[in-house]
Scaffold this motif. Structure first.
Motif, PDB file in Angstrom:
ATOM      1  N   TRP A 142      45.480  76.903  28.829  1.00 42.32           N
ATOM      2  CA  TRP A 142      46.474  77.343  30.376  1.00 42.32           C
ATOM      3  C   TRP A 142      46.966  76.487  31.224  1.00 42.32           C
ATOM      4  O   TRP A 142      47.582  76.388  31.682  1.00 42.32           O
ATOM      5  N   LEU A 143      46.295  75.330  30.409  1.00 40.61           N
ATOM      6  CA  LEU A 143      46.503  73.788  31.528  1.00 40.61           C
ATOM      7  C   LEU A 143      47.624  73.454  30.777  1.00 40.61           C
ATOM      8  O   LEU A 143      48.554  72.430  31.883  1.00 40.61           O
ATOM      9  N   ALA A 144      48.425  74.296  29.844  1.00 46.43           N
ATOM     10  CA  ALA A 144      49.737  73.409  30.253  1.00 46.43           C
ATOM     11  C   ALA A 144      50.679  74.522  31.283  1.00 46.43           C
ATOM     12  O   ALA A 144      51.730  73.876  31.552  1.00 46.43           O
ATOM     13  N   LEU A 145      50.446  75.458  31.051  1.00 41.15           N
ATOM     14  CA  LEU A 145      51.546  76.188  32.512  1.00 41.15           C
ATOM     15  C   LEU A 145      51.046  75.623  33.620  1.00 41.15           C
ATOM     16  O   LEU A 145      51.620  74.775  34.332  1.00 41.15           O
ATOM     17  N   ALA A 146      49.882  75.029  33.383  1.00 35.31           N
ATOM     18  CA  ALA A 146      49.221  74.722  35.109  1.00 35.31           C
ATOM     19  C   ALA A 146      49.426  73.032  35.155  1.00 35.31           C
ATOM     20  O   ALA A 146      50.576  72.974  36.272  1.00 35.31           O
ATOM     21  N   ALA A 147      49.760  72.475  33.972  1.00 32.34           N
ATOM     22  CA  ALA A 147      51.052  71.344  34.078  1.00 32.34           C
ATOM     23  C   ALA A 147      51.941  71.319  34.587  1.00 32.34           C
ATOM     24  O   ALA A 147      52.373  70.789  35.235  1.00 32.34           O
ATOM     25  N   ALA A 148      52.742  71.900  33.989  1.00 34.82           N
ATOM     26  CA  ALA A 148      54.468  72.044  34.557  1.00 34.82           C
ATOM     27  C   ALA A 148      54.105  72.155  35.408  1.00 34.82           C
ATOM     28  O   ALA A 148      55.145  72.056  36.369  1.00 34.82           O
ATOM     29  N   ILE A 149      53.024  72.793  35.896  1.00 36.47           N
ATOM     30  CA  ILE A 149      53.631  74.146  37.559  1.00 36.47           C
ATOM     31  C   ILE A 149      53.214  72.122  38.146  1.00 36.47           C
ATOM     32  O   ILE A 149      54.319  72.075  39.916  1.00 36.47           O
ATOM     33  N   GLY A 150      52.231  71.750  38.253  1.00 37.48           N
ATOM     34  CA  GLY A 150      51.890  70.529  38.577  1.00 37.48           C
ATOM     35  C   GLY A 150      53.065  69.541  38.644  1.00 37.48           C
ATOM     36  O   GLY A 150      53.284  68.507  40.153  1.00 37.48           O
ATOM     37  N   PHE A 151      53.924  69.342  37.566  1.00 36.74           N
ATOM     38  CA  PHE A 151      55.076  68.458  37.420  1.00 36.74           C
ATOM     39  C   PHE A 151      55.987  68.777  38.547  1.00 36.74           C
ATOM     40  O   PHE A 151      56.686  68.030  39.341  1.00 36.74           O
ATOM     41  N   VAL A 152      56.183  69.865  38.861  1.00 36.15           N
ATOM     42  CA  VAL A 152      57.500  70.438  39.832  1.00 36.15           C
ATOM     43  C   VAL A 152      56.977  70.205  41.353  1.00 36.15           C
ATOM     44  O   VAL A 152      57.892  69.475  42.234  1.00 36.15           O
ATOM     45  N   VAL A 153      55.403  70.467  41.373  1.00 35.62           N
ATOM     46  CA  VAL A 153      55.128  69.976  42.341  1.00 35.62           C
ATOM     47  C   VAL A 153      55.026  68.810  42.716  1.00 35.62           C
ATOM     48  O   VAL A 153      55.553  68.283  43.570  1.00 35.62           O
ATOM     49  N   LEU A 154      54.528  68.238  42.247  1.00 35.40           N
ATOM     50  CA  LEU A 154      55.349  66.226  41.860  1.00 35.40           C
ATOM     51  C   LEU A 154      56.490  65.564  42.308  1.00 35.40           C
ATOM     52  O   LEU A 154      55.983  65.187  43.325  1.00 35.40           O
ATOM     53  N   GLN A 155      57.754  66.273  41.547  1.00 35.44           N
ATOM     54  CA  GLN A 155      58.906  65.721  41.703  1.00 35.44           C
ATOM     55  C   GLN A 155      59.508  66.264  42.989  1.00 35.44           C
ATOM     56  O   GLN A 155      60.584  65.804  43.673  1.00 35.44           O
ATOM     57  N   ILE A 189      68.410  60.498  44.066  1.00 35.95           N
ATOM     58  CA  ILE A 189      67.062  61.151  43.569  1.00 35.95           C
ATOM     59  C   ILE A 189      67.444  62.235  42.219  1.00 35.95           C
ATOM     60  O   ILE A 189      66.420  62.974  41.890  1.00 35.95           O
ATOM     61  N   ALA A 190      68.408  61.729  41.210  1.00 32.51           N
ATOM     62  CA  ALA A 190      68.672  62.082  40.436  1.00 32.51           C
ATOM     63  C   ALA A 190      67.798  62.549  39.075  1.00 32.51           C
ATOM     64  O   ALA A 190      67.302  64.357  39.555  1.00 32.51           O
ATOM     65  N   LEU A 191      67.280  61.422  39.111  1.00 31.18           N
ATOM     66  CA  LEU A 191      66.066  61.337  38.258  1.00 31.18           C
ATOM     67  C   LEU A 191      64.943  62.914  38.478  1.00 31.18           C
ATOM     68  O   LEU A 191      64.726  63.648  37.627  1.00 31.18           O
ATOM     69  N   ASN A 192      64.475  62.842  39.913  1.00 27.88           N
ATOM     70  CA  ASN A 192      63.668  63.424  40.429  1.00 27.88           C
ATOM     71  C   ASN A 192      63.495  65.524  39.810  1.00 27.88           C
ATOM     72  O   ASN A 192      62.830  65.902  39.691  1.00 27.88           O
ATOM     73  N   ILE A 193      65.387  64.840  41.020  1.00 28.07           N
ATOM     74  CA  ILE A 193      66.023  66.434  40.093  1.00 28.07           C
ATOM     75  C   ILE A 193      65.797  66.896  38.697  1.00 28.07           C
ATOM     76  O   ILE A 193      65.772  68.470  38.393  1.00 28.07           O
ATOM     77  N   THR A 194      66.335  66.344  38.181  1.00 31.32           N
ATOM     78  CA  THR A 194      66.179  66.136  36.621  1.00 31.32           C
ATOM     79  C   THR A 194      64.321  66.337  36.807  1.00 31.32           C
ATOM     80  O   THR A 194      64.817  67.336  35.615  1.00 31.32           O
ATOM     81  N   LEU A 195      63.645  65.771  36.687  1.00 29.74           N
ATOM     82  CA  LEU A 195      62.451  65.987  35.892  1.00 29.74           C
ATOM     83  C   LEU A 195      62.234  67.375  36.243  1.00 29.74           C
ATOM     84  O   LEU A 195      61.415  68.495  35.815  1.00 29.74           O
ATOM     85  N   LEU A 196      62.338  68.083  37.722  1.00 33.22           N
ATOM     86  CA  LEU A 196      62.044  68.980  38.826  1.00 33.22           C
ATOM     87  C   LEU A 196      62.702  70.165  37.902  1.00 33.22           C
ATOM     88  O   LEU A 196      61.606  70.711  37.173  1.00 33.22           O
ATOM     89  N   LEU A 197      63.901  70.133  37.694  1.00 34.67           N
ATOM     90  CA  LEU A 197      64.689  71.577  36.686  1.00 34.67           C
ATOM     91  C   LEU A 197      63.425  71.054  35.549  1.00 34.67           C
ATOM     92  O   LEU A 197      63.797  72.812  34.712  1.00 34.67           O
ATOM     93  N   ALA A 198      63.970  69.938  34.531  1.00 30.62           N
ATOM     94  CA  ALA A 198      62.921  70.326  33.164  1.00 30.62           C
ATOM     95  C   ALA A 198      61.612  70.970  33.571  1.00 30.62           C
ATOM     96  O   ALA A 198      61.178  71.762  32.556  1.00 30.62           O
ATOM     97  N   ALA A 199      60.882  70.199  34.120  1.00 32.61           N
ATOM     98  CA  ALA A 199      59.311  70.781  34.708  1.00 32.61           C
ATOM     99  C   ALA A 199      59.235  72.489  35.137  1.00 32.61           C
ATOM    100  O   ALA A 199      58.245  73.536  34.435  1.00 32.61           O
ATOM    101  N   ALA A 200      59.963  72.609  35.487  1.00 35.42           N
ATOM    102  CA  ALA A 200      60.676  74.442  36.201  1.00 35.42           C
ATOM    103  C   ALA A 200      60.585  74.903  34.994  1.00 35.42           C
ATOM    104  O   ALA A 200      59.700  76.467  34.691  1.00 35.42           O
ATOM    105  N   VAL A 201      61.932  74.577  33.655  1.00 37.42           N
ATOM    106  CA  VAL A 201      62.070  75.594  32.543  1.00 37.42           C
ATOM    107  C   VAL A 201      60.386  75.917  31.796  1.00 37.42           C
ATOM    108  O   VAL A 201      61.036  76.632  30.897  1.00 37.42           O
ATOM    109  N   THR A 202      60.281  74.692  31.505  1.00 35.32           N
ATOM    110  CA  THR A 202      58.952  74.107  30.610  1.00 35.32           C
ATOM    111  C   THR A 202      57.552  75.749  31.423  1.00 35.32           C
ATOM    112  O   THR A 202      57.227  76.056  30.790  1.00 35.32           O
ATOM    113  N   ILE A 203      57.637  75.503  32.595  1.00 32.11           N
ATOM    114  CA  ILE A 203      56.693  76.914  32.815  1.00 32.11           C
ATOM    115  C   ILE A 203      57.170  78.117  32.442  1.00 32.11           C
ATOM    116  O   ILE A 203      55.890  78.036  31.318  1.00 32.11           O
TER     117      ILE A 203
END
Length: 120
Positions: A71-84, A99-113
């Motif tokens: 479950w830590l993988a899910l928590a990490a992905a959610i944490g990265f969304v919040v971080l971005q 902010i293009a990099l931030n948006i890209t990282l946010l979307l990648a983390a969101a898709v990872t959830i």
């Protein structure tokens, strides 16, 4: 599903291991050319962000590989969304519209959830 997760998680982990490691171990002077926001942020907060990034990167990969607390993988992905979300707000509040990099990282983390939920 597994291929999608491991591709995204691997790329995110590499990015955050590097970025977090830099924040953990570099001086303010060495960080300033890459991250202008460090001038107005206490170094303890910069180090805490770096630690969160490194731990999150480990959390995306290690628990699913070992089967221990996946479950830590899910928590990490959610944490990265919040971080971005926070990082994007900091950039915009400072008047920095790059902010293009931030948006890209946010979307990648969101898709990872979603694929991260397969281990629950």
């Amino acid at each position: 599903m597994n291929v999608a997760y491991w591709t995204l998680a691997g790329l995110l982990s590499l990015f955050y291991l590097y970025g977090g490691g830099v924040k953990l171990f570099q001086s303010r002077e060495r960080l300033r050319p890459m991250m202008a926001w460090v001038d107005t942020t206490p170094m303890a907060a910069v180090r805490a962000i770096g630690l969160a990034e490194v731990l999150g990167a480990i959390g995306l990969v290690l628990p699913p590989l070992t089967g221990v607390a996946p479950w830590l993988a899910l928590a990490a992905a959610i944490g990265f969304v919040v971080l971005q979300i926070g990082a994007t707000r900091v950039h915009l509040n400072r008047g920095d519209r790059r902010i293009a990099l931030n948006i890209t990282l946010l979307l990648a983390a969101a898709v990872t959830i979603w694929p991260a939920t397969t281990w629950l």
